[in-house]
Design an enzyme around this catalytic site. Structure first.
Site, PDB file in Angstrom:
ATOM      1  N   ASP A 192      -7.695  -7.859   0.585  1.00 33.29           N
ATOM      2  CA  ASP A 192      -6.786  -8.025   1.718  1.00 33.29           C
ATOM      3  C   ASP A 192      -7.511  -7.601   2.979  1.00 33.29           C
ATOM      4  OD1 ASP A 192      -5.387  -5.388   3.130  1.00 33.29           O
ATOM      5  OD2 ASP A 192      -6.344  -4.945   1.217  1.00 33.29           O
ATOM      6  N   ASP A 233       0.854  -1.187   0.000  1.00 34.72           N
ATOM      7  CA  ASP A 233       0.000   0.000   0.000  1.00 34.72           C
ATOM      8  C   ASP A 233       0.892   1.240   0.000  1.00 34.72           C
ATOM      9  OD1 ASP A 233       0.945   0.241   2.568  1.00 34.72           O
ATOM     10  OD2 ASP A 233      -0.929  -0.306   3.537  1.00 34.72           O
TER      11      ASP A 233
END
Length: 376
Positions: A270, A90
């Site tokens: 996720d 991320d």
């Protein structure tokens, strides 16, 4: 590098294949979260054994510790953590914005106090791209502002969500430019924002589509909003994402959320839920959830799920898992985590097969019926 093949569809559910620099990912897929370069309680060997194809790392935390100099001496995150399959990182944006009053947002980026030692730090789209290039993650996420559901104790207004989304769009352009400037050979995903407002989500997606990202993520969900709002936005955005690119729903969620996401065109997920819940003794099964601490399991010789093929269910009873949890043994957290992640990955395998055989809706009904039945 990213190549996406859409192999077949069943309604809005998609069966695909993503080819990345470190391997092939069959979708729909769940990505275990390894915040600091480690999926908690799991070794890379165990991740391979349960069928993990790709894991997630956290740019913000890896930047702070161990630091880019350490990762760079290993030529990237893969060798540093001993994982030779794909990694998604991320951008660090969500963690920075979670710091609340410890950070200051400007057009240039975010200034904040390090949660490690209090040092003043600055993170921008360009710096995020540079960090992720050093990490050599297979999928890089654009730097964005995750629009909160609540501001000052009330839901964000349309104007507040619009300002946040439009800044994320400008940051998307800067992320794309820096990614290209660095000649990063990996893939870059854009993130659709816009809060709970469909028109803002559409504006965000239109702007991101012009930048031609390798894939598209839905951000800003599971951030405190009611479940019905999350599903409304997911149902609106999912089928509108570019059909020839992979779709990623960030930070979501329960087994029910995963099935709903696939039904609305999502390919990748996720969430910390399976690992975090495992450490707290909350275990997922096809017939509902088991709270292993409860006294009802003290003398139960059955496995968690008699239909589960994981190492935990093949070898240990509920009574043993109950005992390990009650006395705080590390093995308990490990066995619980193996089971929960196996369950999530098996759920994705079952959905891939159901889509291939064009029986996804029947699978979805049976899944809901089984989960509602509860454990016995």
């Amino acid at each position: 590098m990213l190549n996406f093949e859409l192999l077949t569809t069943d309604g809005n559910a998609r069966r695909g294949r993503v080819t990345l620099n470190h391997g092939v990912v069959e979708t729909p897929i769940f990505m275990p979260v390894g915040t600091y370069g480690s999926v908690k309680a799991m070794s890379p060997l165990e991740l391979n054994e349960i069928g993990a194809q790709i894991i997630l790392g956290n740019t913000f935390h890896l930047w702070l510790r161990p630091g880019l100099d350490v990762v760079d001496t290993h030529a990237g995150l893969h060798k540093f953590i001993g994982w030779d399959k794909p990694i998604l990182t991320d951008s660090g944006g969500f963690q920075v914005f979670s710091l609340g009053e410890l950070r200051k947002i400007t057009e240039e980026g975010v200034t904040f106090a390090s949660p490690v030692n209090g040092d003043k730090l600055f993170l921008s789209p360009e710096i995020s791209m540079q960090i992720q290039r050093t990490l050599n993650s297979d999928i890089v996420m654009q730097f964005d502002e995750c629009t909160p559901y609540e501001i000052d104790g009330r839901p964000a207004t349309h104007d507040e969500a619009a300002r946040s989304m439009r800044m994320s769009l400008r940051w998307a352009k800067r992320s794309r430019d820096e990614f290209d400037h660095l000649a990063n050979p990996n893939a870059l995903f854009g993130i659709v924002q816009g809060g709970m407002f469909e028109d803002l989500r559409d504006e965000s997606l239109a702007g991101l589509s012009e930048l031609d990202f390798h894939g598209y993520a839905i951000g800003g969900l599971s951030v405190g909003e009611p479940k019905e709002d999350m599903m409304r936005v997911l149902e609106h955005v999912g089928p509108r994402l570019p059909a020839h690119k992979p779709h990623y729903l960030m930070g979501v969620g329960t087994p029910e959320d995963l099935v709903a996401g696939v039904a609305h065109g999502v390919d990748m997920f996720d969430c910390v839920m399976p690992t975090r819940n495992a450490r707290n003794g909350w275990l997922f099964t096809r017939f509902g959830d088991v709270k292993i601490r409860n006294a009802a399991h003290r003398n139960d010789p059955r496995p968690l799920d008699e239909q589960c093929g994981c190492y935990t269910c093949r070898n240990f009873s509920r009574a043993y898992l109950h005992h390990l949890h009650r006395v705080g043994e590390i093995l308990g957290a490990r066995l619980n985590t193996i089971h929960n992640l196996y369950y999530y990955l098996e759920l994705m395998r079952e959905m891939r097969t159901a889509i291939e055989e064009h029986r996804f809706e029947a699978f979805r009904r049976q899944f809901a019926e089984n989960r509602a039945r509860g454990t016995r």
